[in-house]
Motif scaffolding. Sequence first.
Motif, PDB file in Angstrom:
ATOM      1  N   MET A   1      65.741 -31.743  27.114  1.00  0.00           N
ATOM      2  CA  MET A   1      64.308 -31.902  27.314  1.00  0.00           C
ATOM      3  C   MET A   1      63.956 -31.908  28.791  1.00  0.00           C
ATOM      4  O   MET A   1      62.956 -31.305  29.211  1.00  0.00           O
ATOM      5  CB  MET A   1      63.842 -33.202  26.648  1.00  0.00           C
ATOM      6  CG  MET A   1      63.966 -33.170  25.124  1.00  0.00           C
ATOM      7  SD  MET A   1      63.976 -34.814  24.338  1.00  0.00           S
ATOM      8  CE  MET A   1      62.346 -35.425  24.720  1.00  0.00           C
TER       9      MET A   1
ATOM     10  N   GLU B   1      72.002 -37.440  23.455  1.00  0.00           N
ATOM     11  CA  GLU B   1      71.960 -36.262  22.592  1.00  0.00           C
ATOM     12  C   GLU B   1      70.817 -35.329  22.929  1.00  0.00           C
ATOM     13  O   GLU B   1      70.989 -34.106  22.924  1.00  0.00           O
ATOM     14  CB  GLU B   1      71.850 -36.698  21.129  1.00  0.00           C
ATOM     15  CG  GLU B   1      71.884 -35.522  20.142  1.00  0.00           C
ATOM     16  CD  GLU B   1      71.925 -35.963  18.695  1.00  0.00           C
ATOM     17  OE1 GLU B   1      71.895 -35.069  17.807  1.00  0.00           O
ATOM     18  OE2 GLU B   1      71.988 -37.182  18.431  1.00  0.00           O
ATOM     19  N   TRP B   2      69.641 -35.877  23.221  1.00  0.00           N
ATOM     20  CA  TRP B   2      68.451 -35.026  23.309  1.00  0.00           C
ATOM     21  C   TRP B   2      67.820 -34.939  24.695  1.00  0.00           C
ATOM     22  O   TRP B   2      67.207 -33.921  25.027  1.00  0.00           O
ATOM     23  CB  TRP B   2      67.388 -35.529  22.326  1.00  0.00           C
ATOM     24  CG  TRP B   2      67.830 -35.486  20.906  1.00  0.00           C
ATOM     25  CD1 TRP B   2      68.432 -34.442  20.255  1.00  0.00           C
ATOM     26  CD2 TRP B   2      67.726 -36.543  19.944  1.00  0.00           C
ATOM     27  NE1 TRP B   2      68.715 -34.784  18.953  1.00  0.00           N
ATOM     28  CE2 TRP B   2      68.281 -36.060  18.724  1.00  0.00           C
ATOM     29  CE3 TRP B   2      67.204 -37.828  19.968  1.00  0.00           C
ATOM     30  CZ2 TRP B   2      68.332 -36.824  17.575  1.00  0.00           C
ATOM     31  CZ3 TRP B   2      67.253 -38.601  18.822  1.00  0.00           C
ATOM     32  CH2 TRP B   2      67.816 -38.103  17.644  1.00  0.00           C
TER      33      TRP B   2
ATOM     34  N   ARG C   1      66.053 -40.108  14.068  1.00  0.00           N
ATOM     35  CA  ARG C   1      65.058 -39.504  14.967  1.00  0.00           C
ATOM     36  C   ARG C   1      63.822 -40.384  15.135  1.00  0.00           C
ATOM     37  O   ARG C   1      62.853 -39.962  15.761  1.00  0.00           O
ATOM     38  CB  ARG C   1      64.664 -38.110  14.478  1.00  0.00           C
ATOM     39  CG  ARG C   1      65.707 -37.049  14.832  1.00  0.00           C
ATOM     40  CD  ARG C   1      65.213 -35.653  14.535  1.00  0.00           C
ATOM     41  NE  ARG C   1      66.098 -34.646  15.111  1.00  0.00           N
ATOM     42  CZ  ARG C   1      65.986 -34.150  16.335  1.00  0.00           C
ATOM     43  NH1 ARG C   1      65.004 -34.560  17.124  1.00  0.00           N
ATOM     44  NH2 ARG C   1      66.834 -33.248  16.777  1.00  0.00           N
TER      45      ARG C   1
ATOM     46  N   PRO D   1      61.881 -31.858  15.597  1.00  0.00           N
ATOM     47  CA  PRO D   1      62.143 -30.492  16.063  1.00  0.00           C
ATOM     48  C   PRO D   1      61.104 -29.517  15.514  1.00  0.00           C
ATOM     49  O   PRO D   1      60.605 -29.679  14.389  1.00  0.00           O
ATOM     50  CB  PRO D   1      63.535 -30.176  15.509  1.00  0.00           C
ATOM     51  CG  PRO D   1      64.127 -31.495  15.143  1.00  0.00           C
ATOM     52  CD  PRO D   1      62.992 -32.378  14.769  1.00  0.00           C
TER      53      PRO D   1
ATOM     54  N   PHE E   1      59.876 -29.270  20.529  1.00  0.00           N
ATOM     55  CA  PHE E   1      59.952 -30.572  19.866  1.00  0.00           C
ATOM     56  C   PHE E   1      58.607 -31.266  20.006  1.00  0.00           C
ATOM     57  O   PHE E   1      57.827 -30.985  20.920  1.00  0.00           O
ATOM     58  CB  PHE E   1      61.072 -31.447  20.446  1.00  0.00           C
ATOM     59  CG  PHE E   1      60.844 -31.875  21.877  1.00  0.00           C
ATOM     60  CD1 PHE E   1      60.194 -33.072  22.171  1.00  0.00           C
ATOM     61  CD2 PHE E   1      61.292 -31.101  22.933  1.00  0.00           C
ATOM     62  CE1 PHE E   1      59.983 -33.468  23.478  1.00  0.00           C
ATOM     63  CE2 PHE E   1      61.087 -31.485  24.249  1.00  0.00           C
ATOM     64  CZ  PHE E   1      60.428 -32.679  24.525  1.00  0.00           C
TER      65      PHE E   1
ATOM     66  N   GLN F   1      70.719 -41.689  21.460  1.00  0.00           N
ATOM     67  CA  GLN F   1      69.604 -40.744  21.354  1.00  0.00           C
ATOM     68  C   GLN F   1      69.354 -40.042  22.688  1.00  0.00           C
ATOM     69  O   GLN F   1      69.141 -38.828  22.738  1.00  0.00           O
ATOM     70  CB  GLN F   1      68.345 -41.479  20.890  1.00  0.00           C
ATOM     71  CG  GLN F   1      68.368 -41.911  19.432  1.00  0.00           C
ATOM     72  CD  GLN F   1      67.166 -42.768  19.081  1.00  0.00           C
ATOM     73  OE1 GLN F   1      66.693 -43.575  19.885  1.00  0.00           O
ATOM     74  NE2 GLN F   1      66.652 -42.593  17.865  1.00  0.00           N
TER      75      GLN F   1
ATOM     76  N   THR G   1      63.921 -26.698  26.717  1.00  0.00           N
ATOM     77  CA  THR G   1      63.059 -27.036  25.579  1.00  0.00           C
ATOM     78  C   THR G   1      61.756 -27.610  26.115  1.00  0.00           C
ATOM     79  O   THR G   1      61.741 -28.332  27.114  1.00  0.00           O
ATOM     80  CB  THR G   1      63.729 -28.047  24.632  1.00  0.00           C
ATOM     81  OG1 THR G   1      64.026 -29.247  25.353  1.00  0.00           O
ATOM     82  CG2 THR G   1      64.997 -27.466  24.043  1.00  0.00           C
TER      83      THR G   1
ATOM     84  N   CYS H   1      58.372 -36.698  26.729  1.00  0.00           N
ATOM     85  CA  CYS H   1      59.724 -37.228  26.958  1.00  0.00           C
ATOM     86  C   CYS H   1      59.734 -38.745  27.127  1.00  0.00           C
ATOM     87  O   CYS H   1      60.802 -39.374  27.061  1.00  0.00           O
ATOM     88  CB  CYS H   1      60.334 -36.598  28.211  1.00  0.00           C
ATOM     89  SG  CYS H   1      60.582 -34.813  28.135  1.00  0.00           S
TER      90      CYS H   1
END
Length: 394
Positions: free
Chosen positions: A116, A111-112, A224, A188, A167, A108, A121, A97
């Motif tokens: 995480m 969104e992710w 990404r 991903p 991921f 970013q 995830t 991370c």
Amino acid sequence: MPATRTLPTREAADLIGLTRELAEKELAPRAAEWEANEKFPRDVFRTLGRAGLLGLPYPEDFGGGEQPYEVYLQVLEEIGAVWSSIGVGVSVHALSCFALAAYGTDEQKEEWLPGMLGGETLGAYCLSEPHAGSDPAAMRTRAVRDGDHYVLNGSKAWTTHGGYADFYTVMARTSEDRSHGISCFLVPADTPGLSADPPERKMGLTGSATATMRFDGVRVPRHRRIGAEGQGLPIALAGLDSGRLGIAAVATGLAQGALDHALRYAQERETFGKPIIEHQGLAFVLADMAAAVDAARAVTLAAARLKDLGLPFGREASVAKMVATDNAMKVTTDAVQVLGGYGYTRDFPVERYMREAKVMQIFEGTNQIQRMVISRALKKDSRGIITVRNKEQQ
């Protein structure tokens, strides 16, 4: 004999209490069986994530715990004392991370990062290659621009959670420049062309899946890419400083767990009419073990406090990783000796602890590499820093 801890806040003390409870109820009853059967306990990471333990050092705004490293590492230590595969897994997830949290754009992160850090995830970190372990700048995995995508081809070795992660944080070469030709990507797990080899058959940490990841025409959208093109190596090296502290903490926990088992055995086992702890030969071994655990904890937390203050900590992280993992190897070996013949059997966990300690001297940079980092740092002409830790900093 649980570790004596001084923690900066009541919240931190409660967090350690929660971790100990989870370790005792959720981890300890399963560790031996799952390690023996080489089963990957994916559900345990969901449990820890829902308890808020997978995002501790990251901002609350994105679902993290916003805890100082001084606290986060002691949580890792508590987990490592019971089940090292899980401790290593939590540390690797935090490392996976890091790039997004430290170098990603606001868009970013929004969104992710929450998914995480929330534990739903699970992450993996792809840096090493079969021919490029201690020298990441020698990597050959390539990412070639194709319109709004990059196309990745190559392989990454020794990937913790390989084949199980959701991921992958991947470093790949985007130019021939050795130091500035590597970029970072968030890939991903379900991306076409990405696959995992069968897990490695390891000496220890058999509950942690380690596999080579294959990239065969893996198309990754440009958005990404984390950080600027060519910024991947600095991102990787910055992350490794923190990752080394994570491994130092897990190794310290592992050594503490081995000491605890050896101490209980020495208090209960009798020879010549008294507990073996009362025989000076064994008592001195246990004293050396306790000193080694305390020393590992001290150097690890000293490095963590530098990081929390925003001060350079790379040399100290290498010292912590080297000392903690070397000490873990010694302590776990001595724990087997204290138990004698029983220590060599799988009826007691110390033989597993000894096998698990060995790899900690190898991954996140071998201890020979740590000595190189430390010696290079000593050559630099820099003066020591004196800092006052006031209430606001705590």
